[in-house]
Design a protein around this motif. Structure first.
Motif, PDB file in Angstrom:
ATOM      1  N   HIS A 155       0.837   4.077  -2.846  1.00 51.95           N
ATOM      2  CA  HIS A 155       0.605   5.472  -2.469  1.00 51.95           C
ATOM      3  C   HIS A 155       1.725   6.361  -3.007  1.00 51.95           C
ATOM      4  O   HIS A 155       1.462   7.483  -3.499  1.00 51.95           O
ATOM      5  CB  HIS A 155       0.520   5.605  -0.954  1.00 51.95           C
ATOM      6  N   ASP A 206       0.826  -1.210   0.000  1.00 52.05           N
ATOM      7  CA  ASP A 206       0.000   0.000   0.000  1.00 52.05           C
ATOM      8  C   ASP A 206       0.859   1.258   0.000  1.00 52.05           C
ATOM      9  O   ASP A 206       0.511   2.251  -0.659  1.00 52.05           O
ATOM     10  CB  ASP A 206      -0.920   0.011   1.224  1.00 52.05           C
ATOM     11  N   HIS A 207       1.964   1.231   0.718  1.00 54.51           N
ATOM     12  CA  HIS A 207       2.848   2.402   0.743  1.00 54.51           C
ATOM     13  C   HIS A 207       3.510   2.621  -0.622  1.00 54.51           C
ATOM     14  O   HIS A 207       3.703   3.768  -1.048  1.00 54.51           O
ATOM     15  CB  HIS A 207       3.915   2.242   1.829  1.00 54.51           C
TER      16      HIS A 207
END
Length: 501
Positions: free
Chosen positions: A485, A481-482
């Motif tokens: 992002h 997810d990072h």
């Protein structure tokens, strides 16, 4: 009061006041009691745990200017002691907001500087012991644990048998280079390389992509900058070219110079290029040159069996170093290093002062690590490596390494899917070099805007003379997810710069 070596200058007060308590009785320094240590130690551990949990909510890098932190600190140390509560409060209020948070999941600019719970707790234990393992006799268990965990790690990484029993933990790979080069010079010329003027005869070879610590090592070993030959790399692989290495060595021999060593790299800092060790090793054998291999970032990837190909040619190496504090969760400083023949380095660095002779054991039975490194003192770094290896096990470490490699593959795939961007170099590990298909000024502006957001931190390098951005996966807390992002933020900022979308 008489001072060692002579009297004090005239007019100087050399009297020593006797410490007194509030009631006038003689007093000593106020040490923290065991109960106080338990209390504040628990709170310090709680602080670290809360810090890790709250990292995603902090800006990755601080919005401060040079001198801003120092201006908030007193100009002099306190005359009397303070309560630990005040120390912890000021640490939280003054220091932490001015830090770059290397454990932040959005810290993607440099190779990860990973740590973990078992590593931090081991560090706490070693701080409490405060042992000094300069010789076997000064800390037998520390020495023998280091021997064993170094063999464990060599086995996990599939290193050549020649490194068995030849391991030591340096502070960083930079120190490892200094030690390797000192050993190489010793093997070539013994004491003579230190003779006045003789140092100008020796040459060392590496690539233009090698870490800058190679130049520092050469300087510290008494060689001039020009005696470290920075050789061109292949424009596609970014790796050292064996044909160029052979030509440089032969040219120096013809000029009456003395080639000594080659510093090769598995995973260069700029792009994670891998030098062709089999061909380089053959050249070193032909000319009797010391081969040091710097695997600081990428070498530990060989713990994954599918990555063992990076070890090809290590059987030629005389020394090899990696940084487990980068990608292997052990915390800074922990840089394992192996020698094919440790006797060379101990001969090069042994000083045997009289005040240590009664605590120096027979090196054939156990090593005195003071002779394997630059400093005399040797910290108990092996404990945190031991704790980390045991907590995660081989499969846990492989899972962490594979995740970083997969995150890099995913990011590169997303970059290639956007026609505004390009991947600038191969990415076999956790680093991806990429850039806008635009000029250097646009790429530099993109980087500044990204790092100003506080959401993430990237870095830059030059690839083929062009400004290039770097994203390094593999942090302890970084998830898919990072990475996604970060890519969304990169695309958004590029659009805001007028780069399409």
């Amino acid at each position: 009061m008489d001072l060692p070596g002579g009297s004090a200058p005239s007019g100087v007060d050399t009297s020593v006041p006797t410490p007194r308590s509030a009631d006038g009785m003689e007093a000593g320094a106020r040490h923290m009691s065991a109960d106080e240590f338990r209390h504040w130690g628990h709170l310090a551990v709680d602080w670290i745990a809360a810090y890790w949990e709250g990292l995603p909510d902090r800006p990755v890098t601080p919005p401060v200017t040079p001198g801003q932190i120092a201006d908030r600190l007193p100009p002099q140390a306190p005359a009397t002691g303070e309560e630990f509560e005040s120390l912890l409060e000021d640490f939280d209020r003054l220091i932490v907001p001015g830090l770059a948070h290397w454990q932040h999941p959005g810290f993607l600019g440099f190779f990860p500087m990973t740590t973990s719970g078992p590593a931090v707790l081991a560090q706490m234990l070693t701080a409490g012991l405060n042992t000094q393992g300069m010789t076997w006799a000064t800390s037998p268990a520390a020495t023998e644990l280091e021997q064993r965990v170094m063999d464990w790690l060599a086995d996990l990484m599939g290193l050549p048998d020649r490194f068995g029993g030849g391991g030591v933990i340096q502070d960083t790979a930079s120190s490892a280079m200094v030690v390797a080069l000192a050993a190489a010079l010793w093997r070539r010329a013994g004491d003579r390389w230190r003779d006045h003027g003789s140092g100008s005869r020796y040459t060392v070879y590496t690539s233009t992509e090698a870490n800058c610590s190679a130049l520092k090592a050469a300087r510290l070993c008494g060689l001039g900058d020009l005696q470290l030959r920075h050789l061109d790399v292949d424009p596609h692989t970014r790796a050292l070219r064996p044909d160029g290495l052979r030509r440089a060595i032969e040219a120096d021999l013809s000029a009456g110079l003395v080639p000594v060593a080659v510093i090769a790299t598995i995973g260069t800092t700029s792009t994670t290029a891998i030098d062709p060790l089999p061909a380089i090793g053959d050249i070193c054998r032909d000319h009797d040159l010391w081969l040091h291999v710097d695997g600081a970032y990428a070498g530990v990837a060989a713990i994954c069996r599918e990555m063992r190909w990076i070890n090809s040619g290590l059987e030629h190496a005389d020394s090899y170093s990696v940084n487990t504090h980068k990608w292997l969760l052990t915390g800074f400083e922990c840089s394992p290093m192996w020698f094919a023949d440790p006797t060379v380095v101990t001969q090069a660095l042994n000083t045997a002062p009289s005040y240590l002779r009664d605590v120096t054991d027979d090196a054939r039975k156990a090593p005195d690590y003071r002779d394997w490194q630059v400093p005399l003192g040797h910290p108990f770094r092996a404990l945190k490596l031991w704790f980390t290896l045991r907590w995660y096990g081989a499969e846990g470490l492989r899972a962490h390494l594979r995740q970083g490699i997969e995150h890099a593959r995913l990011f590169a795939e997303m970059v290639r899917g956007d026609e505004r961007f390009e991947v600038a170099a191969p990415h076999p590990f956790g680093l991806v070099c990429f850039r806008l298909r635009a000029d250097d000024a646009a790429n530099a502006l993109l980087l500044r805007r990204l790092n100003a957001t506080g959401d993430l931190f990237l870095s830059s390098t030059e690839v083929a003379g062009r400004f290039t951005l770097r994203l390094a996966a593999g942090g302890t807390a970084t998830t898919e997810d990072h990475i996604r992002h970060a890519w969304d933020r990169i695309r958004t900022e590029a659009t805001d710069l007028g780069q399409g979308g």
